[in-house]
Scaffold this active site. Structure first.
Site, PDB file in Angstrom:
ATOM      1  N   HIS A 100      35.073  29.692  35.807  1.00  0.00           N
ATOM      2  CA  HIS A 100      35.867  30.382  36.825  1.00  0.00           C
ATOM      3  C   HIS A 100      37.131  29.558  37.027  1.00  0.00           C
ATOM      4  O   HIS A 100      37.262  28.802  37.983  1.00  0.00           O
ATOM      5  CB  HIS A 100      35.089  30.532  38.127  1.00  0.00           C
ATOM      6  CG  HIS A 100      35.725  31.505  39.067  1.00  0.00           C
ATOM      7  ND1 HIS A 100      35.510  32.862  38.978  1.00  0.00           N
ATOM      8  CD2 HIS A 100      36.612  31.335  40.077  1.00  0.00           C
ATOM      9  CE1 HIS A 100      36.224  33.481  39.911  1.00  0.00           C
ATOM     10  NE2 HIS A 100      36.904  32.563  40.586  1.00  0.00           N
ATOM     11  N   GLN A 112      41.382  37.336  37.263  1.00  0.00           N
ATOM     12  CA  GLN A 112      41.099  38.764  37.421  1.00  0.00           C
ATOM     13  C   GLN A 112      41.969  39.637  36.519  1.00  0.00           C
ATOM     14  O   GLN A 112      42.645  40.558  36.964  1.00  0.00           O
ATOM     15  CB  GLN A 112      41.207  39.161  38.902  1.00  0.00           C
ATOM     16  CG  GLN A 112      40.199  38.420  39.765  1.00  0.00           C
ATOM     17  CD  GLN A 112      40.267  38.728  41.250  1.00  0.00           C
ATOM     18  OE1 GLN A 112      40.185  37.841  42.069  1.00  0.00           O
ATOM     19  NE2 GLN A 112      40.391  39.998  41.594  1.00  0.00           N
ATOM     20  N   ASP A 115      33.335  30.405  50.268  1.00  0.00           N
ATOM     21  CA  ASP A 115      33.915  31.020  51.459  1.00  0.00           C
ATOM     22  C   ASP A 115      32.975  30.896  52.648  1.00  0.00           C
ATOM     23  O   ASP A 115      33.375  31.134  53.792  1.00  0.00           O
ATOM     24  CB  ASP A 115      34.217  32.501  51.209  1.00  0.00           C
ATOM     25  CG  ASP A 115      35.398  32.691  50.273  1.00  0.00           C
ATOM     26  OD1 ASP A 115      36.155  31.724  50.076  1.00  0.00           O
ATOM     27  OD2 ASP A 115      35.548  33.794  49.725  1.00  0.00           O
ATOM     28  N   HIS A 161      33.063  40.205  43.592  1.00  0.00           N
ATOM     29  CA  HIS A 161      33.623  40.327  44.945  1.00  0.00           C
ATOM     30  C   HIS A 161      32.965  41.419  45.788  1.00  0.00           C
ATOM     31  O   HIS A 161      33.641  42.237  46.420  1.00  0.00           O
ATOM     32  CB  HIS A 161      35.139  40.533  44.882  1.00  0.00           C
ATOM     33  CG  HIS A 161      35.900  39.300  44.499  1.00  0.00           C
ATOM     34  ND1 HIS A 161      35.882  38.145  45.248  1.00  0.00           N
ATOM     35  CD2 HIS A 161      36.679  39.023  43.417  1.00  0.00           C
ATOM     36  CE1 HIS A 161      36.620  37.223  44.666  1.00  0.00           C
ATOM     37  NE2 HIS A 161      37.105  37.727  43.541  1.00  0.00           N
ATOM     38  N   HIS A 190      38.424  34.418  37.563  1.00  0.00           N
ATOM     39  CA  HIS A 190      39.343  33.824  38.535  1.00  0.00           C
ATOM     40  C   HIS A 190      40.720  34.481  38.549  1.00  0.00           C
ATOM     41  O   HIS A 190      41.216  34.825  39.621  1.00  0.00           O
ATOM     42  CB  HIS A 190      39.475  32.315  38.326  1.00  0.00           C
ATOM     43  CG  HIS A 190      40.270  31.623  39.400  1.00  0.00           C
ATOM     44  ND1 HIS A 190      39.988  31.778  40.745  1.00  0.00           N
ATOM     45  CD2 HIS A 190      41.335  30.768  39.339  1.00  0.00           C
ATOM     46  CE1 HIS A 190      40.835  31.041  41.450  1.00  0.00           C
ATOM     47  NE2 HIS A 190      41.667  30.434  40.630  1.00  0.00           N
ATOM     48  N   ARG A 226      43.912  40.491  51.808  1.00  0.00           N
ATOM     49  CA  ARG A 226      43.175  40.928  50.625  1.00  0.00           C
ATOM     50  C   ARG A 226      43.199  42.422  50.359  1.00  0.00           C
ATOM     51  O   ARG A 226      42.638  42.874  49.363  1.00  0.00           O
ATOM     52  CB  ARG A 226      41.714  40.465  50.727  1.00  0.00           C
ATOM     53  CG  ARG A 226      41.544  38.991  51.021  1.00  0.00           C
ATOM     54  CD  ARG A 226      42.132  38.099  49.948  1.00  0.00           C
ATOM     55  NE  ARG A 226      41.324  38.102  48.745  1.00  0.00           N
ATOM     56  CZ  ARG A 226      41.489  37.248  47.744  1.00  0.00           C
ATOM     57  NH1 ARG A 226      42.458  36.345  47.804  1.00  0.00           N
ATOM     58  NH2 ARG A 226      40.711  37.300  46.679  1.00  0.00           N
ATOM     59  N   ARG A 248      51.820  38.017  47.884  1.00  0.00           N
ATOM     60  CA  ARG A 248      52.043  36.708  47.261  1.00  0.00           C
ATOM     61  C   ARG A 248      53.480  36.544  46.763  1.00  0.00           C
ATOM     62  O   ARG A 248      53.798  35.527  46.139  1.00  0.00           O
ATOM     63  CB  ARG A 248      51.065  36.506  46.099  1.00  0.00           C
ATOM     64  CG  ARG A 248      49.613  36.424  46.549  1.00  0.00           C
ATOM     65  CD  ARG A 248      48.649  36.458  45.381  1.00  0.00           C
ATOM     66  NE  ARG A 248      47.269  36.362  45.835  1.00  0.00           N
ATOM     67  CZ  ARG A 248      46.424  35.386  45.505  1.00  0.00           C
ATOM     68  NH1 ARG A 248      46.813  34.430  44.701  1.00  0.00           N
ATOM     69  NH2 ARG A 248      45.196  35.364  45.968  1.00  0.00           N
ATOM     70  N   ASP A 273      34.296  38.067  38.762  1.00  0.00           N
ATOM     71  CA  ASP A 273      35.003  38.439  39.995  1.00  0.00           C
ATOM     72  C   ASP A 273      34.461  39.737  40.590  1.00  0.00           C
ATOM     73  O   ASP A 273      35.196  40.676  40.877  1.00  0.00           O
ATOM     74  CB  ASP A 273      36.507  38.524  39.736  1.00  0.00           C
ATOM     75  CG  ASP A 273      37.095  37.156  39.423  1.00  0.00           C
ATOM     76  OD1 ASP A 273      37.448  36.443  40.372  1.00  0.00           O
ATOM     77  OD2 ASP A 273      37.150  36.793  38.234  1.00  0.00           O
ATOM     78  N   ARG A 282      47.839  42.456  46.504  1.00  0.00           N
ATOM     79  CA  ARG A 282      48.020  41.112  45.949  1.00  0.00           C
ATOM     80  C   ARG A 282      49.412  40.914  45.346  1.00  0.00           C
ATOM     81  O   ARG A 282      50.020  39.855  45.497  1.00  0.00           O
ATOM     82  CB  ARG A 282      46.924  40.875  44.894  1.00  0.00           C
ATOM     83  CG  ARG A 282      46.935  39.518  44.210  1.00  0.00           C
ATOM     84  CD  ARG A 282      45.924  39.526  43.058  1.00  0.00           C
ATOM     85  NE  ARG A 282      45.888  38.271  42.333  1.00  0.00           N
ATOM     86  CZ  ARG A 282      44.964  37.341  42.478  1.00  0.00           C
ATOM     87  NH1 ARG A 282      43.988  37.509  43.354  1.00  0.00           N
ATOM     88  NH2 ARG A 282      44.994  36.226  41.760  1.00  0.00           N
ATOM     89  N   ASP A 310      32.489  34.305  41.362  1.00  0.00           N
ATOM     90  CA  ASP A 310      33.065  35.009  42.513  1.00  0.00           C
ATOM     91  C   ASP A 310      32.277  36.278  42.815  1.00  0.00           C
ATOM     92  O   ASP A 310      32.800  37.399  42.773  1.00  0.00           O
ATOM     93  CB  ASP A 310      34.548  35.335  42.302  1.00  0.00           C
ATOM     94  CG  ASP A 310      35.470  34.241  42.839  1.00  0.00           C
ATOM     95  OD1 ASP A 310      34.954  33.172  43.208  1.00  0.00           O
ATOM     96  OD2 ASP A 310      36.690  34.452  42.881  1.00  0.00           O
ATOM     97  N   ASN A 322      35.221  29.919  43.053  1.00  0.00           N
ATOM     98  CA  ASN A 322      35.746  29.330  44.288  1.00  0.00           C
ATOM     99  C   ASN A 322      35.314  30.107  45.524  1.00  0.00           C
ATOM    100  O   ASN A 322      35.074  29.517  46.586  1.00  0.00           O
ATOM    101  CB  ASN A 322      37.278  29.229  44.237  1.00  0.00           C
ATOM    102  CG  ASN A 322      37.964  30.565  44.047  1.00  0.00           C
ATOM    103  OD1 ASN A 322      37.875  31.164  42.971  1.00  0.00           O
ATOM    104  ND2 ASN A 322      38.662  31.050  45.065  1.00  0.00           N
ATOM    105  N   HIS A 323      35.141  31.436  45.398  1.00  0.00           N
ATOM    106  CA  HIS A 323      34.758  32.225  46.567  1.00  0.00           C
ATOM    107  C   HIS A 323      33.282  32.088  46.919  1.00  0.00           C
ATOM    108  O   HIS A 323      32.864  32.590  47.965  1.00  0.00           O
ATOM    109  CB  HIS A 323      35.147  33.691  46.375  1.00  0.00           C
ATOM    110  CG  HIS A 323      36.604  33.939  46.573  1.00  0.00           C
ATOM    111  ND1 HIS A 323      37.205  33.920  47.809  1.00  0.00           N
ATOM    112  CD2 HIS A 323      37.604  34.173  45.686  1.00  0.00           C
ATOM    113  CE1 HIS A 323      38.498  34.154  47.685  1.00  0.00           C
ATOM    114  NE2 HIS A 323      38.765  34.303  46.399  1.00  0.00           N
TER     115      HIS A 323
END
EC number: 3.6.1.45
Length: 550
Positions: free
Chosen positions: A217, A254, A120, A43, A252, A410, A379, A41, A375, A84, A116-117
């Site tokens: 992930h 994190q 994007d 990022h 994922h 984010r 959420r 992750d 986050r 990620d 998954n990212h």
């Protein structure tokens, strides 16, 4: 000077033995030392943050030191990422993570799981990233629908000393739900655990590796309690034959996967303290939080077909804590000794950093208070950041109300000046603002469905100009702009193309007659709204209990 102190040591012995017979290339009765290093992750955090924490330059120094230490003891190193790489830092996002992949090359990564990212952006961007990377991007469970063929390499093989090591890649099957549906028209994400079983069998029959590791992930959920998320590493480990993997290098969720007790992670792991990884069904599961804050280190000894973990630690990369002194002044103090930045890496990444900063640092507005986008808030509850973003979308589209996934927010913005960089950190995905004209009856049906999205997931909705009390799957006292919804009236709702095309499981709107894609990027819309509304008064956007669940 040794960079490291031993972490969780000999008490963490475990054994990994392949179920099938292998073609023995290793020497009998010889002990081989293998060190697996891992991150996840990332990022977009190729550069240190404003406090001098993490970044690939310090990470390279750390990894180089470990390589030297391990080599001096006759061992070998494998460096893996749980995926990620994309999305999170504007300087990276604007350059399609090119600095990150080139920096990872210099650190010497051996392989990564596709996260998954990585989706994007359109697949063409990911294919370009594969070209930049001098290491394989792995996923065994991503298929092209039209051909039934895998889109990426399912595994990679490495020779370390006399040992053959296989690394399998796996990606959460939530990707199609939480990513942009427009990018998945011909892509299928199969169940990772099912694919893992098939790949392990195939490897054992064909390549006969001495060691199999999964770079995943998928997320780590205590005791396999994954809630509305897809099953993660714990569930997969339990579903596989016992000990069929030496370890799972994850991502994922994190988290620092440091167990306080069986099936329960430490709640607030303190950097630099011992970390015991999870173990399920004879398989170690590790994860190194996020952003390159740590490098995980697992030291193994392999002897006569058995793989034993003899030490594990999470090594902080210049992480700091805020300390307030008696005079009221505060400063950030390192948890562990400082790791110097590698100058070759600085030379490589500086042009990318400078290019990004030039575009992002210009002031676009200001706010008199914090805009909450963390986050653990967006959420779970309504926030002023959610209201601000949706106000911008309503302003651009002339909408009566607006809805979006909380997971699309984010970052927070602190009181003071606001730059475009701040905005892009809040909305880094490049989604498009859309709207739909719907009857009151359609609005009732839509909002009833969206209100069922659970907290503690990216799908949890943020609302603007909407009020209701949700109970037993129904909405009571539903109002738009303070007025009861008229089933015969037409209303306009603003949202993002991500949600409108079914992202996060929201009802699809893009096939409705009243649907319009504006073509305006979300961050640009927010930027323009801040510019014209500045200085922002956060009290204007503060939620006042308009929506509630019973």
């Amino acid at each position: 000077m040794k960079l490291l102190q031993r972490g969780v040591a000999l008490a963490l012995l475990t054994t990994f033995t392949l179920a099938s017979e292998t073609a023995l290339a290793y020497e009998q009765d010889k002990t081989y030392k293998i060190t697996v290093l891992h991150t996840n992750d990332h990022h977009g955090h190729f550069w240190r943050n404003e406090y001098g924490e993490y970044g690939l330059a310090a990470q390279k120094t750390l990894v180089d030191g470990i390589r030297k230490e391990v080599a001096a003891e006759g061992g070998s190193v494998l460096l893996l990422s749980g995926g990620d790489i994309n999305t999170g830092v504007p300087e990276s996002d604007l350059q399609d993570a090119e600095p990150d992949f080139r920096g990872m090359n210099l650190v010497g990564y051996d392989a990564m799981a596709i996260g998954n990212h990585e989706f994007d952006n359109p697949l063409t961007v990911l294919r370009q990233q594969e070209k930049w990377a001098k290491f394989p991007l792995l996923s065994a469970n991503i298929y092209q629908k039209s051909t039934g063929e895998r889109l990426f390499k399912p595994w990679a093989l490495f020779k370390r000393q006399d040992l053959k090591i296989a690394v399998i890649g796996l990606t959460t099957d939530d990707t199609a739900k939480i990513g942009n549906p427009e990018y998945f028209t011909d892509i299928e994400f199969r169940k990772p655990a099912d694919e893992a079983k098939l790949v392990i069998q195939e490897l054992q029959q064909t390549e006969k590796p001495d060691i199999i590791i999964a770079a995943t992930h998928m997320g780590h959920y205590d005791n396999g309690e994954h809630g509305s998320n897809a099953p993660g590493d714990v569930e997969m480990a339990r579903a596989l034959p016992a000990g069929s993997l030496a370890m799972i290098v994850g991502g994922h969720s994190q988290d620092p996967v440091c167990m306080a007790a069986e099936n329960k992670k430490q709640v607030d792991y303190v950097p630099g303290t011992p970390c015991k990884p999870d173990q399920q069904n004879g398989i170690w599961i590790v994860q190194a939080h996020e952003w390159g804050k740590y490098v995980g280190r697992a030291d193994f000894e392999f002897r006569n077909g058995e793989m034993k973990m003899v030490n594990y630690q999470l090594i902080p990369v210049n992480l700091k804590k805020k300390v307030t002194w008696e005079d009221g002044k505060s400063e950030r103090v390192l948890y562990t000794p400082e790791i110097a930045e590698n100058q070759q890496m600085i030379s490589l990444l500086s042009p990318f950093q400078n290019k990004g900063k030039a575009q992002l640092e210009v002031k676009i507005g200001e706010t008199n208070g914090r805009l909450e986008g963390d986050r653990d808030k967006v959420r779970f509850v309504q926030t002023n950041m959610g209201r601000l973003i949706l106000a911008a979308q309503m302003d651009r589209t002339g909408a009566d109300f607006a809805v979006m996934s909380g997971g699309g927010i984010r970052d927070s913005i602190e009181a003071g000046d606001i730059s475009y960089k701040n905005v892009l950190k809040v909305q880094p995905f490049g989604n498009v603002v859309v709207y739909a004209d719907m009857t009151g009856k359609e609005v009732i049906d839509y909002l009833t469905a969206v209100a069922q999205m659970k907290p503690d997931s990216g799908a949890y909705p943020q609302f603007a100009n909407v009020s209701f009390v949700a109970k037993d799957g129904k909405l009571n006292d539903l109002k738009i702009k303070g007025e009861p919804v008229d089933p015969a009236k037409t209303y306009r709702m603003a949202t993002l193309n991500f949600n409108a095309t079914g992202g996060d499981g929201y009802p699809r709107l893009d096939n409705k007659p009243g649907y319009v894609n504006t073509g305006f990027i979300d961050a640009e819309v927010l930027k323009a709204y801040i510019q014209k509304s500045s200085p922002l008064d956060v009290s204007v956007y503060e939620p006042k209990g308009e929506v509630s669940w019973q």
